[in-house]
Design a protein around this motif. Structure first.
Motif, PDB file in Angstrom:
ATOM      1  N   ILE A   1       0.851  -1.196   0.000  1.00 19.05           N
ATOM      2  CA  ILE A   1       0.000   0.000   0.000  1.00 19.05           C
ATOM      3  C   ILE A   1       0.885   1.244   0.000  1.00 19.05           C
ATOM      4  CG2 ILE A   1      -1.781   1.260   1.264  1.00 19.05           C
ATOM      5  CD1 ILE A   1      -2.485  -1.621   2.443  1.00 19.05           C
ATOM      6  N   PRO A   2       0.752   2.085  -1.024  1.00 18.10           N
ATOM      7  CA  PRO A   2       1.646   3.237  -1.121  1.00 18.10           C
ATOM      8  C   PRO A   2       1.296   4.320  -0.102  1.00 18.10           C
ATOM      9  CG  PRO A   2       0.005   3.310  -2.857  1.00 18.10           C
ATOM     10  CD  PRO A   2      -0.216   2.033  -2.115  1.00 18.10           C
ATOM     11  N   ASP A   3       2.243   5.219   0.118  1.00 16.67           N
ATOM     12  CA  ASP A   3       2.000   6.315   1.060  1.00 16.67           C
ATOM     13  C   ASP A   3       1.146   7.408   0.439  1.00 16.67           C
ATOM     14  OD1 ASP A   3       3.402   5.150   3.119  1.00 16.67           O
ATOM     15  OD2 ASP A   3       5.328   5.894   2.359  1.00 16.67           O
ATOM     16  N   ASN A   4       1.449   7.755  -0.822  1.00 17.02           N
ATOM     17  CA  ASN A   4       0.704   8.837  -1.477  1.00 17.02           C
ATOM     18  C   ASN A   4      -0.543   8.286  -2.160  1.00 17.02           C
ATOM     19  OD1 ASN A   4       2.392   7.391  -3.092  1.00 17.02           O
ATOM     20  ND2 ASN A   4       2.867   9.085  -4.475  1.00 17.02           N
ATOM     21  N   LEU A   5      -1.454   7.803  -1.339  1.00 15.52           N
ATOM     22  CA  LEU A   5      -2.640   7.105  -1.847  1.00 15.52           C
ATOM     23  C   LEU A   5      -3.457   7.946  -2.816  1.00 15.52           C
ATOM     24  CD1 LEU A   5      -4.261   5.172   1.147  1.00 15.52           C
ATOM     25  CD2 LEU A   5      -3.407   4.237  -0.986  1.00 15.52           C
ATOM     26  N   VAL A   6      -3.673   9.198  -2.467  1.00 17.16           N
ATOM     27  CA  VAL A   6      -4.571  10.046  -3.260  1.00 17.16           C
ATOM     28  C   VAL A   6      -4.011  10.254  -4.663  1.00 17.16           C
ATOM     29  CG1 VAL A   6      -5.582  12.351  -3.451  1.00 17.16           C
ATOM     30  CG2 VAL A   6      -5.561  11.170  -1.246  1.00 17.16           C
ATOM     31  N   GLU A   7      -2.734  10.653  -4.744  1.00 18.37           N
ATOM     32  CA  GLU A   7      -2.125  10.900  -6.055  1.00 18.37           C
ATOM     33  C   GLU A   7      -2.114   9.621  -6.886  1.00 18.37           C
ATOM     34  OE1 GLU A   7      -0.736  11.696  -3.170  1.00 18.37           O
ATOM     35  OE2 GLU A   7      -0.771  13.888  -3.180  1.00 18.37           O
ATOM     36  N   ARG A   8      -1.757   8.525  -6.245  1.00 13.51           N
ATOM     37  CA  ARG A   8      -1.673   7.254  -6.975  1.00 13.51           C
ATOM     38  C   ARG A   8      -3.051   6.812  -7.462  1.00 13.51           C
ATOM     39  NH1 ARG A   8       2.445   3.775  -5.944  1.00 13.51           N
ATOM     40  NH2 ARG A   8       1.531   2.651  -7.708  1.00 13.51           N
TER      41      ARG A   8
ATOM     42  N   THR B   1     -18.429  -1.035  -8.474  1.00 12.91           N
ATOM     43  CA  THR B   1     -17.655  -1.657  -7.388  1.00 12.91           C
ATOM     44  C   THR B   1     -16.418  -2.323  -7.976  1.00 12.91           C
ATOM     45  OG1 THR B   1     -19.555  -2.036  -5.980  1.00 12.91           O
ATOM     46  CG2 THR B   1     -17.706  -3.528  -5.678  1.00 12.91           C
ATOM     47  N   ARG B   2     -16.636  -3.016  -9.083  1.00 10.11           N
ATOM     48  CA  ARG B   2     -15.541  -3.711  -9.738  1.00 10.11           C
ATOM     49  C   ARG B   2     -14.517  -2.715 -10.294  1.00 10.11           C
ATOM     50  NH1 ARG B   2     -13.759  -5.132 -14.400  1.00 10.11           N
ATOM     51  NH2 ARG B   2     -12.710  -7.127 -14.636  1.00 10.11           N
ATOM     52  N   LEU B   3     -15.021  -1.632 -10.873  1.00  9.88           N
ATOM     53  CA  LEU B   3     -14.098  -0.617 -11.387  1.00  9.88           C
ATOM     54  C   LEU B   3     -13.288  -0.026 -10.237  1.00  9.88           C
ATOM     55  CD1 LEU B   3     -12.990   1.281 -13.569  1.00  9.88           C
ATOM     56  CD2 LEU B   3     -15.008   2.725 -13.263  1.00  9.88           C
ATOM     57  N   GLY B   4     -13.958   0.240  -9.125  1.00  6.81           N
ATOM     58  CA  GLY B   4     -13.253   0.752  -7.943  1.00  6.81           C
ATOM     59  C   GLY B   4     -12.180  -0.214  -7.485  1.00  6.81           C
ATOM     60  N   ARG B   5     -12.513  -1.496  -7.456  1.00  8.99           N
ATOM     61  CA  ARG B   5     -11.525  -2.511  -7.058  1.00  8.99           C
ATOM     62  C   ARG B   5     -10.357  -2.547  -8.041  1.00  8.99           C
ATOM     63  NH1 ARG B   5     -14.722  -8.064  -5.486  1.00  8.99           N
ATOM     64  NH2 ARG B   5     -16.034  -7.286  -3.812  1.00  8.99           N
ATOM     65  N   TYR B   6     -10.684  -2.378  -9.311  1.00  5.44           N
ATOM     66  CA  TYR B   6      -9.633  -2.409 -10.349  1.00  5.44           C
ATOM     67  C   TYR B   6      -8.644  -1.258 -10.122  1.00  5.44           C
ATOM     68  CZ  TYR B   6      -7.685  -2.542 -15.141  1.00  5.44           C
ATOM     69  OH  TYR B   6      -6.861  -2.621 -16.225  1.00  5.44           O
ATOM     70  N   ILE B   7      -9.191  -0.070  -9.915  1.00  9.07           N
ATOM     71  CA  ILE B   7      -8.311   1.088  -9.694  1.00  9.07           C
ATOM     72  C   ILE B   7      -7.478   0.868  -8.437  1.00  9.07           C
ATOM     73  CG2 ILE B   7      -8.263   3.574  -9.236  1.00  9.07           C
ATOM     74  CD1 ILE B   7     -10.973   3.670 -10.833  1.00  9.07           C
ATOM     75  N   LEU B   8      -8.125   0.390  -7.381  1.00  7.91           N
ATOM     76  CA  LEU B   8      -7.385   0.127  -6.131  1.00  7.91           C
ATOM     77  C   LEU B   8      -6.285  -0.912  -6.354  1.00  7.91           C
ATOM     78  CD1 LEU B   8     -10.377   0.042  -3.612  1.00  7.91           C
ATOM     79  CD2 LEU B   8      -8.538   1.725  -3.625  1.00  7.91           C
ATOM     80  N   SER B   9      -6.594  -1.922  -7.156  1.00  6.72           N
ATOM     81  CA  SER B   9      -5.587  -2.976  -7.381  1.00  6.72           C
ATOM     82  C   SER B   9      -4.366  -2.406  -8.104  1.00  6.72           C
ATOM     83  CB  SER B   9      -6.186  -4.130  -8.185  1.00  6.72           C
ATOM     84  OG  SER B   9      -6.301  -3.799  -9.558  1.00  6.72           O
ATOM     85  N   LEU B  10      -4.607  -1.375  -8.913  1.00  8.29           N
ATOM     86  CA  LEU B  10      -3.488  -0.772  -9.651  1.00  8.29           C
ATOM     87  C   LEU B  10      -2.564   0.041  -8.743  1.00  8.29           C
ATOM     88  CD1 LEU B  10      -5.419   0.354 -12.862  1.00  8.29           C
ATOM     89  CD2 LEU B  10      -3.735  -1.484 -12.719  1.00  8.29           C
ATOM     90  N   ILE B  11      -3.050   0.354  -7.531  1.00  8.17           N
ATOM     91  CA  ILE B  11      -2.145   1.051  -6.593  1.00  8.17           C
ATOM     92  C   ILE B  11      -1.746   0.122  -5.438  1.00  8.17           C
ATOM     93  CG2 ILE B  11      -3.012   3.330  -7.198  1.00  8.17           C
ATOM     94  CD1 ILE B  11      -4.575   3.361  -4.578  1.00  8.17           C
ATOM     95  N   GLY B  12      -1.925  -1.168  -5.667  1.00 11.51           N
ATOM     96  CA  GLY B  12      -1.423  -2.134  -4.691  1.00 11.51           C
ATOM     97  C   GLY B  12      -2.421  -2.585  -3.653  1.00 11.51           C
ATOM     98  N   ILE B  13      -3.677  -2.113  -3.774  1.00 11.81           N
ATOM     99  CA  ILE B  13      -4.677  -2.519  -2.786  1.00 11.81           C
ATOM    100  C   ILE B  13      -5.587  -3.568  -3.410  1.00 11.81           C
ATOM    101  CG2 ILE B  13      -6.573  -1.744  -1.321  1.00 11.81           C
ATOM    102  CD1 ILE B  13      -5.305   1.045  -1.351  1.00 11.81           C
TER     103      ILE B  13
END
Lengths: 232, 475
Positions: free
Chosen positions: B25-32, B146-158
């Protein structure tokens, strides 16, 4: 005041109506382009009949009056009948249709129009009450959700009072100007708010269609974010 | 927007991400998050979808009474529209012209780390069952966002550790399957199943492996090879009885129908679909036959044509195949064998679209005397509570039991059924846990498990004989 009313009835009405029409076209043209031109080939297998059937099922939504939503659903359903029929078929507006578009529409008669207007206002107040007092509705309602409900009530209430001097505690011209300006503000708000569902109501149902993922898009996204060949 | 409670940054991550990959999980969550969101919009068609939803979402809240998770939890963050709105607000603010103007006129909304945290939790409380869409007057598909949200989150390591580990093994591991079953273990299992079938029917049915030019290449949820042998034996029995034994094969290059990409990542979805198809290519098969698994069926049925276009193979679910055999008189099911009360759970991934609803019912009603429906059922069914990949996340077992599956458990109880049929590997796992948790007096099994008991195979032992032998064995 008389001049203000004339201005609101004339140029301002034309301008706001035009904004609404152009605004809605701005929303609908990309939808039509996407569905019928750009993705025409990949949409061969889409079950359009199901999409149409699902949409139509909400015109007489008996099966959708499910537990927990009955009051809200009934109020919402009747309200929609009112907001569609009254502004279009009330006798005072028939004149406008004829004047601006040369269209002759049938009138619903003053008596029915009055009842329908009052019922619509009551339904809108019920919706406002649900949004204010029901926990799950309040939890996700923002300023615009309340504001738009009030904005829909305003032209109905002011129109009713303007046409019924006996019940109107305010000067007629003030009420008429309120009616005109609130309706015109509503015209402007429609394409820029959730009220756009008046024209886009069936396009959400094609969301399954939107999920026609572009082959290779995942690779391009990974490459843009992490560089070529880097593990996602 | 409700704010998630925060203390220090590290404790936030510990508390909010107990089931995510540690250290990613990155530190700069918002930017990522915004960078990933922008990139997704650049290369996909989600913008059109988001624009439509922004313009129409009336937030009427009807979806709340349709959602089994919200019905059980009463927590506003479980309202589908609320969850959708989390993502729509970010989209409106950062990726639309009106949002840009509004941000200049006021400072009403800015994405914060707390909101990203809230999304990470909210999106993994949804079972992606799509029941809310049925009750949305506008037809908004909340699970898609929901799936799109998960996809974006997965791209930042979540992303969920359970899902991520599985898809990594499937694409890059030695075994190429989510349960890490090596080829040698698969062959051992098939040999064991062959012996079991022979013992039961008195006929040797040797599973065909790596046979070329067959009509069907079979993909089960690979976990069935470990946990659901009777389902796989039922599949084999139907094919054998129908006289199609020389028309199918299992490939040893890839034998896993599971595709967790469906739940959270376009990239994994596409690559796993392609891996599955490459095995069919290798074996020069003509059709893809999917075993009892809802999401495996849907991911192949819906996405093989999208990612492979004209090269697509027809995808058939094993229940479609079984019904076809039954209706053509190729198989016969003895109606005196199953005396218990039976009910059927519709897996959301195959039922919600109306694809597989009538087929299993026609099969069941042909040989089960006491069949009862849950209410509601079919396309209106309630999710088992483990959908959207949640069943794989052991860390949220309590959530799946006390909230996700609460409505389903009550539904099952009301049927009074002794046998609960669930033709889906994920649903079966969740329902078995639910039955134990709520002490429901019924047994969970697949449709083919039941077929296995009642099927008549020419030249083999009759169902009655098999039943008597099984009774003796149990004594």
């Amino acid at each position: 005041m008389e001049q203000w009313i004339e201005f609101a009835k004339g140029p301002l009405f034309t301008l706001t109506f035009l904004i609404m029409v152009l605004g809605l076209l701005r929303l609908i043209i990309p939808q039509v382009y996407l569905l019928f031109i750009r993705k025409r080939d990949v949409l061969r297998d889409v079950k359009w009949s199901k999409i149409i059937k699902d949409t139509l099922s909400w015109i007489i939504p008996i099966k959708h009056f499910i537990s927990g939503t009955r009051l809200f659903s009934l109020a919402s359903y009747i309200m929609h009948i009112g907001v569609i029929i009254v502004p279009i078929c009330i006798i005072d507006h028939i004149v406008l249709w004829e004047k601006f578009f040369n269209i002759n529409l049938p009138s619903i008669g003053q008596g029915l129009a009055d009842y329908l207007t009052l019922i619509t206002i009551a339904c809108l107040l019920i919706l406002l009450g649900c949004r204010t007092f029901k926990k799950h509705q309040r939890a996700m309602s923002g300023f615009m959700d309340y504001f738009l409900l009030i904005m829909v009530i305003l032209p109905f209430a002011s129109g009713y009072l303007a046409s019924h001097p006996n019940y109107n505690p305010f000067p007629w011209d003030v009420m008429m100007l309120t009616h005109l300006l609130s309706a015109e503000l509503l015209f402007v708000l429609i394409p820029f708010s959730k009220l756009a569902h008046i024209i886009l109501f069936n396009f959400d149902r094609t969301s399954g269609v939107h999920w026609q993922l572009r082959p290779g898009a995942g690779d391009k996204i990974a490459e843009a974010l992490f560089g070529k060949g880097v593990k996602i | 927007m409700a704010k998630t409670a925060t203390s220090t940054e590290s404790s936030v991550k510990e508390n909010i991400y107990p089931y995510y990959l540690p250290g990613k999980i990155p530190d700069n969550l918002v930017e990522r998050f915004l960078e990933a969101f922008a990139t997704v919009l650049q290369f996909t068609d989600y913008r059109q979808l988001l624009d439509t939803y922004c313009a129409t979402s009336a937030k009427c809240n009807r979806c709340s009474v349709a959602c089994p998770v919200y019905l059980a939890s009463g927590d506003p963050r479980d309202i589908p529209c609320y969850r959708t709105n989390l993502l729509l607000e970010v989209y409106k603010r950062y990726f639309t012209i009106s949002g840009w103007f509004k941000s200049r006129l006021s400072s009403r909304f800015d994405l914060t780390e707390e909101i990203v945290n809230e999304m990470a939790v909210a999106f993994y409380r949804c079972t992606a069952c799509r029941r809310c869409t049925m009750e949305c007057p506008l037809g908004i598909e909340h699970s898609l966002l929901t799936r799109l949200g998960r996809y974006i989150l997965s791209l930042i390591g979540i992303s969920s550790k359970a899902l991520q580990v599985s898809v990594d093994e499937q694409l890059e591991g030695e075994t190429h399957n989510t349960s890490k079953i090596p080829k040698v273990a698969l062959l051992d299992t098939l040999e064991f199943l062959t012996e079991e079938l022979e013992e039961s029917f008195g006929i040797k049915m040797e599973y065909p492996v790596d046979q070329y030019d067959r009509e069907f290449v079979f993909f089960a949820a690979v976990s069935d090879y470990l946990m659901e042998p009777e389902t796989l034996m039922g599949n084999a029995a139907v094919i054998y009885a129908a006289g199609d034994w020389d028309k199918w094969t299992i490939g040893t290059g890839n034998y896993d129908g599971i595709n967790y990409g469906l739940f959270y990542s376009d990239w994994y979805l596409e690559n796993i679909v392609k891996q599955l198809v490459s095995e069919v290519d290798r074996l020069r098969g003509k059709k893809i036959l999917i075993g009892e698994c809802g999401h495996a069926s849907r991911s192949a049925h819906d996405f093989v044509p999208i990612f492979l276009k004209q090269d697509a193979y027809p995808v058939i679910n094993c229940m479609e195949y079984a019904l076809d055999c039954l209706e053509k008189g190729k198989i016969k099911l003895n109606s005196d064998i199953i005396t218990e009360r039976v009910t059927y759970h519709d897996p959301c991934n195959i039922a919600r679209s109306g694809w597989i609803v009538d087929q299993p019912r026609k099969i069941l009603k042909s040989f089960v005397k006491d069949f009862v429906e849950m209410e509601p059922h079919g396309i209106n069914n309630y999710c088992c509570g483990g959908g959207g990949g949640l069943v794989s996340i052991d860390e949220i077992h309590d959530f799946r039991m006390d909230i996700g599956g609460k409505v389903k458990a009550e539904q099952i109880r009301q049927t009074g059924a002794e046998i609960l049929i669930s033709p889906c590997a994920n649903c079966k796992k969740q329902l078995k846990e639910l039955v134990e948790h709520y002490e429901l007096p019924c047994k969970v099994m697949g449709l083919h498990d039941l077929i296995l008991k009642a099927i008549e195979i020419p030249g083999g032992k009759s169902p009655q004989e098999r039943k008597e032998e099984a009774a003796l064995y149990e004594m």
